[in-house]
Design a protein around this motif. Structure first.
Motif, short mmCIF file in Angstrom:
data_model
loop_
_atom_site.label_atom_id
_atom_site.label_comp_id
_atom_site.label_asym_id
_atom_site.label_seq_id
_atom_site.Cartn_x
_atom_site.Cartn_y
_atom_site.Cartn_z
N PRO B 237 -12.23 -51.48 -47.46
CA PRO B 237 -13.27 -52.33 -48.45
C PRO B 237 -14.24 -53.04 -47.41
O PRO B 237 -15.67 -52.80 -48.15
CB PRO B 237 -12.27 -53.03 -49.11
N VAL B 238 -14.03 -53.53 -46.67
CA VAL B 238 -15.00 -54.48 -46.13
C VAL B 238 -15.96 -53.46 -45.26
O VAL B 238 -17.23 -53.77 -45.49
CB VAL B 238 -14.25 -55.35 -44.94
N ALA B 239 -15.56 -52.31 -44.55
CA ALA B 239 -16.41 -51.79 -44.04
C ALA B 239 -17.50 -50.89 -44.76
O ALA B 239 -18.57 -50.64 -44.62
CB ALA B 239 -15.68 -50.43 -43.16
N THR B 240 -16.62 -50.36 -46.08
CA THR B 240 -17.54 -49.70 -46.87
C THR B 240 -18.49 -50.78 -47.55
O THR B 240 -19.78 -50.34 -47.89
CB THR B 240 -16.70 -49.29 -48.12
N ALA B 241 -18.33 -51.88 -47.89
CA ALA B 241 -19.11 -52.86 -48.48
C ALA B 241 -20.09 -53.09 -47.69
O ALA B 241 -21.47 -53.27 -47.94
CB ALA B 241 -18.28 -54.36 -48.67
N GLN B 242 -20.04 -53.38 -46.33
CA GLN B 242 -20.72 -53.54 -45.04
C GLN B 242 -21.96 -52.46 -45.35
O GLN B 242 -23.16 -52.64 -45.06
CB GLN B 242 -20.21 -53.76 -43.89
N SER B 243 -21.40 -51.09 -45.20
CA SER B 243 -22.39 -49.99 -45.01
C SER B 243 -23.23 -49.97 -46.45
O SER B 243 -24.50 -49.79 -46.25
CB SER B 243 -21.59 -48.56 -45.07
N ALA B 244 -22.65 -50.41 -47.48
CA ALA B 244 -23.46 -50.50 -48.64
C ALA B 244 -24.68 -51.36 -48.59
O ALA B 244 -25.75 -51.21 -49.09
CB ALA B 244 -22.39 -50.69 -50.09
N VAL B 245 -24.38 -52.63 -48.15
CA VAL B 245 -25.36 -53.73 -48.25
C VAL B 245 -26.32 -53.11 -47.11
O VAL B 245 -27.51 -53.34 -47.38
CB VAL B 245 -24.89 -54.88 -47.88
N GLU B 246 -25.88 -52.69 -45.98
CA GLU B 246 -27.03 -52.11 -45.10
C GLU B 246 -27.85 -51.04 -45.50
O GLU B 246 -29.03 -51.02 -45.39
CB GLU B 246 -26.28 -51.84 -43.77
N PRO B 257 -37.78 -57.70 -52.82
CA PRO B 257 -38.21 -59.05 -52.79
C PRO B 257 -37.56 -60.06 -51.65
O PRO B 257 -36.73 -59.76 -51.45
CB PRO B 257 -37.86 -59.59 -54.29
N PRO B 258 -38.33 -60.89 -51.06
CA PRO B 258 -37.94 -61.54 -49.99
C PRO B 258 -36.49 -62.37 -50.15
O PRO B 258 -35.64 -62.26 -49.55
CB PRO B 258 -38.88 -62.57 -50.05
N GLN B 259 -36.38 -62.87 -51.61
CA GLN B 259 -35.08 -63.60 -52.01
C GLN B 259 -33.77 -62.54 -51.77
O GLN B 259 -32.71 -62.88 -51.38
CB GLN B 259 -35.17 -64.33 -53.23
N VAL B 260 -34.24 -61.31 -52.41
CA VAL B 260 -33.25 -60.34 -52.47
C VAL B 260 -32.74 -59.89 -50.91
O VAL B 260 -31.66 -59.72 -50.62
CB VAL B 260 -33.64 -58.92 -53.06
N ASP B 261 -33.67 -59.81 -50.26
CA ASP B 261 -33.64 -59.32 -48.72
C ASP B 261 -32.99 -60.29 -48.09
O ASP B 261 -31.84 -60.16 -47.36
CB ASP B 261 -35.10 -59.25 -48.00
N ASP B 262 -33.13 -61.67 -48.31
CA ASP B 262 -32.36 -62.81 -47.87
C ASP B 262 -31.04 -62.96 -47.89
O ASP B 262 -29.95 -62.99 -47.17
CB ASP B 262 -33.15 -64.11 -48.25
N LEU B 263 -30.90 -62.55 -49.54
CA LEU B 263 -29.42 -62.74 -49.86
C LEU B 263 -28.69 -61.55 -49.31
O LEU B 263 -27.35 -61.78 -48.75
CB LEU B 263 -29.44 -62.54 -51.42
N LEU B 264 -29.13 -60.43 -49.31
CA LEU B 264 -28.43 -58.99 -48.74
C LEU B 264 -28.42 -59.32 -47.22
O LEU B 264 -26.98 -58.95 -46.73
CB LEU B 264 -29.22 -57.96 -48.97
N THR B 265 -29.14 -59.98 -46.49
CA THR B 265 -29.09 -60.24 -45.17
C THR B 265 -27.76 -61.27 -44.99
O THR B 265 -26.93 -61.09 -43.83
CB THR B 265 -30.24 -60.73 -44.56
#
Lengths: 131, 456
Positions: B237-246, B257-265
């Motif tokens: 689950p962690v690996a897949t979530a990581q791939s999804a966000v990346e 949007p910069p805020q979304v980029d920041d949150l995802l980062t």
């Protein structure tokens, strides 16, 4: 490039979707199978240009079994295979991908978590360019 | 541990013939001492002090004792200690022989007049060290029987009597004999009883320690099993979530949007942290699984040089330097390359992480003959004395370490300790808080026999 078809064999539906979105965004066609049997079928019928194969599905080495079968079938023998592996698996302890690569029927290992950028790079690297 | 479960003959404390043999060898030395002392005493007292002793019979007794002992020693050299029951039978025979000889020697040196009669107590104490309850008393009763028979024989004129120091004839003083015999019986039986009680108590404590040790080992196994389960279940689950966000970050690109980029980062960072914990947990649970076939000759010098190179860039960002000091001749030992690599990596990773800006990290390799020593020294925050044991506990991070770095899983050093132990070595830490820490790993040239398989 738009004609290239990539077969993803993995039982993690979410990961398949992530890979699909990433690769489709690069203009590839993506087909998928959730188990080895269906994957072999698709590989024979659809003749994909590259296969992404998860090492561990139902059993600890189902991915390897699939890879061996793909390599032993004249119709699928030459399709490049990228194998997805997870770090720290029990299998990771039994073999060392770095060392045993020569004996394995796959072209390259890709460690999870799959980084989209690296995925695209490796797919480009291993896709046959002759066409 | 399995050995402890082996059936111990009811008559002895010992569970293996080998452990009993260690005692027997020691008793053989004691017997040489007894024969030598008797010889010296006879020569000194009998010849020099001019006290009338039956020198020839006494020297014969010393000779017989020495000859018997020579036979025992020769037998022990020839027969390996395998059959515990045979060993116990032999001890009983030896002790009986010793008691008979002692009785003869006493008879030649005054008998009831000789205060050395309490040498019998030594035999009872030795019996208590070797045997359980009833067997101790049988030795005590044998001593009592021999001595009483001897005194009775002298009293009744059935045995010859040799006076000691020209004392008046006490052999026929019935009150004296009875008082002496009574006190002799009492001392021997009381010694046997106390010996039995003390040894039973001792044994109970030992059994309890073994039981607790076993419980601790079982608890540790259960803990590792749980970690293994958690690592396995959480990894995907962690690996897949990581791939999804990346993938989301990649797809969005500059359009995000910069805020979304920041949150995802931020999410990527925290998922990487979770993945790192899972990876370390998976590593930790490899402990105790080392199989002998995974051991091969490893060039430790080359391995250390590679790990040092891996950390140069990271260290340089902080102005730190990493140095390797190794003997000119490559150090090669038989070990698990992947486990040793993890050990060195974790130690260097810590050294760089907790070092001061511009500080130095030194990895020193030393060949010590049967062992090798790897030390990793930094000039960083150091470790408070109270923390020097706790840093090896899973998930523990010292307050200073937490303040210095938000990274770190609290699993690096537990992995180091478990792996080093699996490989038959030991890890030690020395530190001056605020000035740095030195971790020293000692490893054998080859992990000894079964020690590498089980950490028991």
């Amino acid at each position: 490039m738009a004609d290239k078809t990539i077969l993803v064999i993995d039982d993690d539906i979410d990961l398949v979707e992530i890979i699909r979105v990433t690769l489709e965004n690069q203009g590839y066609r993506v087909i998928d199978a959730q188990n080895g049997e269906r994957g072999l079928e698709l590989a024979r019928d659809q003749a994909p240009d590259l296969i992404l194969l998860d090492v561990m599905m139902g059993t600890i080495d189902e991915g390897f079994q699939v890879a061996y079968q793909l390599r032993s079938d004249a119709g699928t023998r030459d399709i490049p295979i990228l194998m997805l592996t997870a770090v720290g698996d029990q299998t990771g302890f039994a073999f060392d991908p770095g060392k045993d690569q020569d004996f394995l029927p796959v072209d390259e290992f890709l460690e999870k978590p799959v980084s989209p950028r690296r995925l695209v790079d490796l797919v480009r690297k291993h896709l046959p360019t002759s066409i | 541990m399995e050995q402890m479960a082996a059936i111990s003959p009811d008559s002895s404390h010992f569970v293996s013939a080998a452990s009993l043999r260690v005692r027997l060898d020691w008793f053989n030395k004691l017997r040489w001492g007894a024969a030598g002392t008797l010889l010296a005493a006879v020569l000194l007292i009998g010849l020099l002090a001019g006290i009338p002793l039956p020198v020839v019979p006494l020297l014969t007794a010393a000779g017989v004792l020495a000859a018997l002992n020579a036979i025992y020693v020769a037998r022990n050299r020839r027969v390996p200690p395998t059959d515990i029951r045979a060993e116990i039978r032999l001890v009983k025979a030896q002790m009986t022989g010793d008691l008979i000889l002692l009785t003869i020697i006493l008879n030649l040196t005054g008998g009831v007049e000789n205060p050395l009669l309490y040498v019998y107590v030594i035999h009872v104490i030795i019996a208590a060290l070797l045997f359980k309850g009833r067997e101790i008393f049988s030795i005590a009763w044998l001593a009592i029987g021999l001595f009483t028979a001897k005194v009775a024989g002298e009293y009744l004129g059935l045995l010859p009597h040799h006076h000691l120091l020209g004392a008046s004839d006490l052999t026929h003083e019935l009150p004296f004999i009875l008082v002496t015999l009574a006190s002799f019986w009492f001392v021997l039986l009381f010694s046997a009883y106390m010996g039995a009680v003390i040894m039973r108590h001792n044994r109970a404590i030992k059994d309890e320690l073994v039981r607790r040790q076993r419980l601790l080992i079982e608890a540790d196994r259960a803990k590792l099993e749980f970690y293994r389960y958690v690592a396995h279940e959480v990894k995907s689950p962690v690996a897949t979530a990581q791939s999804a966000v990346e993938a989301a970050l990649e797809l969005g690109g500059d359009a995000l949007p910069p805020q979304v980029d920041d949150l995802l980062t931020r999410a990527v960072g925290r998922l990487e942290q979770a993945a790192s914990i899972v990876r370390n947990l998976a590593d930790l649970t490899r402990s105790g699984l080392l199989a002998p076939e995974n051991l091969r000759p490893v060039n430790v010098t080359a391995l250390a040089a590679k790990v040092v190179d891996d950390f140069r860039e990271l260290a340089a960002r902080d102005g730190q330097t990493v140095e390797l000091e190794a003997p000119a001749v490559p150090v090669v030992i038989t070990t698990s390359e992947s486990m040793l690599g993890k050990v060195v990596t974790n130690l260097l990773s810590n050294a760089v992480r907790y070092n001061r800006e511009g500080g130095r990290v030194r990895l020193c390799l030393a060949d010590q003959g049967d062992t090798i020593r790897i030390t990793v020294a930094d000039e960083g925050i150091g470790i408070e004395p109270d923390d020097r044991e706790r840093i090896f506990d899973e998930f523990y991070r010292s307050p200073a370490a937490q303040a210095k770095s938000g990274l770190g899983t609290g699993l690096g050093l537990p992995i180091v300790r478990r792996f080093v132990t699996d490989l038959g070595g030991a890890v030690a830490v020395d530190s001056r808080p605020g000035e740095g820490a030195v971790f020293a790993v000692t490893l054998p040239r080859r992990p000894g026999g079964g020690a590498a398989r089980e950490a028991t």
